[in-house]
Design a protein around this motif. Structure first.
Motif, PDB file in Angstrom:
ATOM      1  N   GLY A  71    -115.528  19.170  -6.927  1.00 13.94           N
ATOM      2  CA  GLY A  71    -115.376  20.359  -6.114  1.00 13.94           C
ATOM      3  C   GLY A  71    -116.689  21.120  -6.002  1.00 13.94           C
ATOM      4  O   GLY A  71    -117.728  20.703  -6.505  1.00 13.94           O
ATOM      5  N   GLU A  72    -116.600  22.244  -5.380  1.00 10.08           N
ATOM      6  CA  GLU A  72    -117.789  23.079  -5.226  1.00 10.08           C
ATOM      7  C   GLU A  72    -118.155  23.669  -6.592  1.00 10.08           C
ATOM      8  O   GLU A  72    -117.314  24.285  -7.248  1.00 10.08           O
ATOM      9  CB  GLU A  72    -117.498  24.198  -4.226  1.00 10.08           C
ATOM     10  CG  GLU A  72    -118.701  25.036  -3.859  1.00 10.08           C
ATOM     11  CD  GLU A  72    -119.680  24.273  -3.001  1.00 10.08           C
ATOM     12  OE1 GLU A  72    -120.846  24.701  -2.946  1.00 10.08           O
ATOM     13  OE2 GLU A  72    -119.287  23.256  -2.390  1.00 10.08           O
ATOM     14  N   PRO A  73    -119.409  23.487  -7.054  1.00  7.32           N
ATOM     15  CA  PRO A  73    -119.771  24.018  -8.376  1.00  7.32           C
ATOM     16  C   PRO A  73    -119.744  25.539  -8.399  1.00  7.32           C
ATOM     17  O   PRO A  73    -120.116  26.199  -7.423  1.00  7.32           O
ATOM     18  CB  PRO A  73    -121.185  23.464  -8.592  1.00  7.32           C
ATOM     19  CG  PRO A  73    -121.710  23.173  -7.227  1.00  7.32           C
ATOM     20  CD  PRO A  73    -120.528  22.775  -6.411  1.00  7.32           C
ATOM     21  N   ARG A  74    -119.307  26.095  -9.522  1.00  9.56           N
ATOM     22  CA  ARG A  74    -119.267  27.545  -9.718  1.00  9.56           C
ATOM     23  C   ARG A  74    -120.092  27.867 -10.961  1.00  9.56           C
ATOM     24  O   ARG A  74    -119.616  27.693 -12.088  1.00  9.56           O
ATOM     25  CB  ARG A  74    -117.819  28.031  -9.872  1.00  9.56           C
ATOM     26  CG  ARG A  74    -116.945  27.738  -8.663  1.00  9.56           C
ATOM     27  CD  ARG A  74    -115.549  28.321  -8.845  1.00  9.56           C
ATOM     28  NE  ARG A  74    -114.892  27.833 -10.046  1.00  9.56           N
ATOM     29  CZ  ARG A  74    -114.195  26.716 -10.115  1.00  9.56           C
ATOM     30  NH1 ARG A  74    -114.057  25.951  -9.046  1.00  9.56           N
ATOM     31  NH2 ARG A  74    -113.624  26.342 -11.250  1.00  9.56           N
ATOM     32  N   PRO A  75    -121.320  28.300 -10.783  1.00 11.49           N
ATOM     33  CA  PRO A  75    -122.204  28.530 -11.939  1.00 11.49           C
ATOM     34  C   PRO A  75    -121.588  29.522 -12.923  1.00 11.49           C
ATOM     35  O   PRO A  75    -121.026  30.554 -12.537  1.00 11.49           O
ATOM     36  CB  PRO A  75    -123.481  29.089 -11.305  1.00 11.49           C
ATOM     37  CG  PRO A  75    -123.461  28.572  -9.889  1.00 11.49           C
ATOM     38  CD  PRO A  75    -122.014  28.534  -9.501  1.00 11.49           C
ATOM     39  N   LEU A  76    -121.698  29.176 -14.218  1.00 10.65           N
ATOM     40  CA  LEU A  76    -121.269  30.023 -15.326  1.00 10.65           C
ATOM     41  C   LEU A  76    -119.786  30.368 -15.271  1.00 10.65           C
ATOM     42  O   LEU A  76    -119.354  31.391 -15.818  1.00 10.65           O
ATOM     43  CB  LEU A  76    -122.096  31.317 -15.371  1.00 10.65           C
ATOM     44  CG  LEU A  76    -123.600  31.130 -15.585  1.00 10.65           C
ATOM     45  CD1 LEU A  76    -124.295  32.475 -15.585  1.00 10.65           C
ATOM     46  CD2 LEU A  76    -123.866  30.392 -16.886  1.00 10.65           C
ATOM     47  N   THR A  81    -116.297  22.424 -14.765  1.00  9.75           N
ATOM     48  CA  THR A  81    -116.809  21.337 -15.599  1.00  9.75           C
ATOM     49  C   THR A  81    -118.099  20.725 -15.064  1.00  9.75           C
ATOM     50  O   THR A  81    -118.582  19.742 -15.622  1.00  9.75           O
ATOM     51  CB  THR A  81    -115.750  20.227 -15.708  1.00  9.75           C
ATOM     52  OG1 THR A  81    -115.422  19.756 -14.385  1.00  9.75           O
ATOM     53  CG2 THR A  81    -114.495  20.745 -16.386  1.00  9.75           C
ATOM     54  N   SER A  82    -118.653  21.258 -13.995  1.00 13.28           N
ATOM     55  CA  SER A  82    -119.911  20.721 -13.476  1.00 13.28           C
ATOM     56  C   SER A  82    -121.058  21.098 -14.407  1.00 13.28           C
ATOM     57  O   SER A  82    -120.888  21.840 -15.377  1.00 13.28           O
ATOM     58  CB  SER A  82    -120.175  21.249 -12.059  1.00 13.28           C
ATOM     59  OG  SER A  82    -120.397  22.641 -12.090  1.00 13.28           O
ATOM     60  N   LEU A  83    -122.256  20.573 -14.089  1.00 13.55           N
ATOM     61  CA  LEU A  83    -123.413  20.842 -14.943  1.00 13.55           C
ATOM     62  C   LEU A  83    -123.747  22.330 -15.008  1.00 13.55           C
ATOM     63  O   LEU A  83    -124.225  22.824 -16.027  1.00 13.55           O
ATOM     64  CB  LEU A  83    -124.621  20.057 -14.430  1.00 13.55           C
ATOM     65  CG  LEU A  83    -124.515  18.530 -14.516  1.00 13.55           C
ATOM     66  CD1 LEU A  83    -125.773  17.889 -13.959  1.00 13.55           C
ATOM     67  CD2 LEU A  83    -124.284  18.083 -15.954  1.00 13.55           C
ATOM     68  N   MET A 226    -126.247  28.686 -21.467  1.00 22.15           N
ATOM     69  CA  MET A 226    -124.791  28.719 -21.568  1.00 22.15           C
ATOM     70  C   MET A 226    -124.106  27.655 -20.722  1.00 22.15           C
ATOM     71  O   MET A 226    -122.884  27.518 -20.792  1.00 22.15           O
ATOM     72  CB  MET A 226    -124.270  30.098 -21.144  1.00 22.15           C
ATOM     73  CG  MET A 226    -124.649  31.224 -22.066  1.00 22.15           C
ATOM     74  SD  MET A 226    -123.892  32.773 -21.523  1.00 22.15           S
ATOM     75  CE  MET A 226    -124.351  33.855 -22.869  1.00 22.15           C
ATOM     76  N   THR A 227    -124.836  26.930 -19.924  1.00 22.50           N
ATOM     77  CA  THR A 227    -124.225  25.960 -19.015  1.00 22.50           C
ATOM     78  C   THR A 227    -123.869  24.675 -19.744  1.00 22.50           C
ATOM     79  O   THR A 227    -124.358  24.389 -20.845  1.00 22.50           O
ATOM     80  CB  THR A 227    -125.188  25.638 -17.862  1.00 22.50           C
ATOM     81  OG1 THR A 227    -126.393  25.059 -18.390  1.00 22.50           O
ATOM     82  CG2 THR A 227    -125.537  26.898 -17.083  1.00 22.50           C
ATOM     83  N   ASN A 228    -123.010  23.881 -19.112  1.00 26.52           N
ATOM     84  CA  ASN A 228    -122.622  22.596 -19.690  1.00 26.52           C
ATOM     85  C   ASN A 228    -123.813  21.663 -19.844  1.00 26.52           C
ATOM     86  O   ASN A 228    -123.838  20.832 -20.758  1.00 26.52           O
ATOM     87  CB  ASN A 228    -121.562  21.931 -18.806  1.00 26.52           C
ATOM     88  CG  ASN A 228    -120.300  22.764 -18.689  1.00 26.52           C
ATOM     89  OD1 ASN A 228    -119.916  23.458 -19.617  1.00 26.52           O
ATOM     90  ND2 ASN A 228    -119.645  22.698 -17.535  1.00 26.52           N
ATOM     91  N   GLN A 229    -124.799  21.789 -18.987  1.00 27.57           N
ATOM     92  CA  GLN A 229    -125.956  20.911 -19.037  1.00 27.57           C
ATOM     93  C   GLN A 229    -126.866  21.207 -20.226  1.00 27.57           C
ATOM     94  O   GLN A 229    -127.417  20.288 -20.839  1.00 27.57           O
ATOM     95  CB  GLN A 229    -126.745  21.028 -17.730  1.00 27.57           C
ATOM     96  CG  GLN A 229    -127.968  20.135 -17.657  1.00 27.57           C
ATOM     97  CD  GLN A 229    -128.730  20.304 -16.353  1.00 27.57           C
ATOM     98  OE1 GLN A 229    -128.447  21.202 -15.577  1.00 27.57           O
ATOM     99  NE2 GLN A 229    -129.689  19.435 -16.120  1.00 27.57           N
TER     100      GLN A 229
END
Length: 410
Positions: A71-76, A81-83, A226-229
């Motif tokens: 889906g469209e990434p949503r930062p923070l 679950t995106s990077l 704080m991101t998944n990456q």
């Protein structure tokens, strides 16, 4: 007018005006063949383009059918679950016994009540004053583009941007000292009196923490750690948990999934048209009128000439004979005589050493000297009145041919 030298006739005696005599030997002339494009020739010319297009279509369809659904990434966003999302951090907090509530409005954040940790990841669609009214601990991350006057009074942003990289805390803040190095940067800030600055960069600090009236305010220049990456790098996870896992529930404020249509961020109640300069509508109107005028102008113009293959091959002799018959049918002896004379003059003047704009007297005098013909006869042939009948036209053509051959032989 009669000319002294006989000449061959333009038409074959006894031939009919509307029919071309067949060539000797009974042959009807060279065989003609159609040259229009066929389906087979078109396929040969276009097959590579068609096959390449089909290949692109198959690749696109395969990527859609068998590719991963994203889906469209949503930062923070704690549910992303995106990077660039932060679901991994939210799950770590929940595993540590911390309640994490995701909200996308100031009203929902205020309804959670005081005594919580408010994590602010963006204020583009929220009012800073309303956020400042919520009592409790406050963590403001990614503050490069946020207004800190209401959320963190006394903290000022350093104008120069800071490159994000791994940095050491170099401060006495327990949360930072326990975490150690972290991937942080983006923006740096000045630390007011009573505040603690960590992770220095340039003339400021990328993390500033100080007590406020209702708890503790922490300003961080970047939220990449704080991101998944980036969460598993350096001490990023430890720093995020130390700042948020304080035994209090966390209210995680994210931008709304469907922002109000026609309104700019942070300008609630004002439409985009209210925020436009006065000249923008007129500029758009003028642009639309220009497009309409250009479309009308170009639409009335003819397109480029379409080049097509001739369906049959026409011999040059047939074209000349057909034109002669048209002149004869319309009795255009004057026009035919003018064409014969103009062609003869154009071919004779360079042979006589004269320019293309030579006077008629110069041409007649030069021809009379070169051929030995009477100047009056030469002048009458080149510049005299048109022939009175077909016989006179044929005689004129023969005499002009005689003059040209005479000049060529000298």
């Amino acid at each position: 007018m009669s000319f002294g030298t006989p000449s061959p006739q333009l038409a074959t005696p006894g031939s009919e005006p509307g029919r071309t005599p067949p060539p000797a030997g009974g042959d009807d002339g060279p065989a003609t063949s159609a040259t229009s494009p066929t389906i087979r020739s078109r396929w040969r010319a276009m097959r590579w383009a068609v096959l390449l297009g089909l290949l692109f279509v198959l690749i696109a369809v395969g990527s859609v059918l068998f590719g991963p659904e994203q889906g469209e990434p949503r930062p923070l966003d704690p549910a992303d679950t995106s990077l660039s999302g932060s679901k991994a951090l939210a799950e770590l907090l929940r595993a540590d016994g911390v309640t994490v509530d995701r909200v996308d409005s100031v009203e929902a954040a205020a309804a959670k009540g005081p005594g919580r940790v408010l994590l602010i990841t963006s204020t583009l669609f929220f009012d800073d004053h309303d956020l400042a009214e919520i009592q409790g601990d406050r963590v403001v991350v990614g503050s490069r583009y946020l207004d800190l006057d209401q959320l963190a009074p006394g903290v000022e942003r350093v104008p120069e941007a800071v490159r994000q990289r791994s940095r050491e805390p170099e401060c006495a803040l327990p949360a930072a000292r326990a975490a150690g190095s972290a991937f942080i940067g983006g923006a740096s800030f000045t630390a007011p009196a009573g505040a603690t600055g960590c992770y220095p960069a340039g003339d400021g600090w990328t993390l500033v923490s100080y007590p406020n009236a209702g708890g503790t305010t922490t300003v961080i220049g970047s939220a990449e750690f704080m991101t998944n990456q980036r969460l598993t790098e350096d001490g990023n996870a430890a720093l995020a948990l130390n700042l948020l896992s304080t035994g209090k529930p966390v209210t995680w404020l994210v931008p709304p999934d469907d922002p109000p249509v026609g309104q700019l961020p942070g300008e609630a109640g004002r439409s985009v048209y209210d925020l436009m300069p006065a000249g923008i509508p007129w500029a758009v109107l003028m642009a639309c009128l220009t497009v309409v005028l250009v479309a009308f102008w170009r639409g009335r113009r003819l397109g480029p000439v379409v080049v097509e293959k001739l369906p049959v091959v026409v011999r040059a002799a047939e074209t000349v004979e057909g034109r002669g018959r048209l002149y004869r049918a319309r009795r255009a002896r004057a026009r035919a005589a003018d064409s014969l004379r103009a062609g003869a003059i154009d071919r004779l003047t360079p042979r006589l050493g004269l320019s293309s704009g030579a006077d008629r007297h110069e041409v007649v005098a030069a021809l009379a000297v070169r051929t030995g013909q009477d100047p009056q006869q030469v002048g009458g042939a080149l510049y005299g009145p048109p022939p009175a009948d077909d016989g006179g036209l044929v005689a004129l053509a023969g005499y002009l041919d005689f003059i040209e051959r005479k000049v060529s032989e000298l």
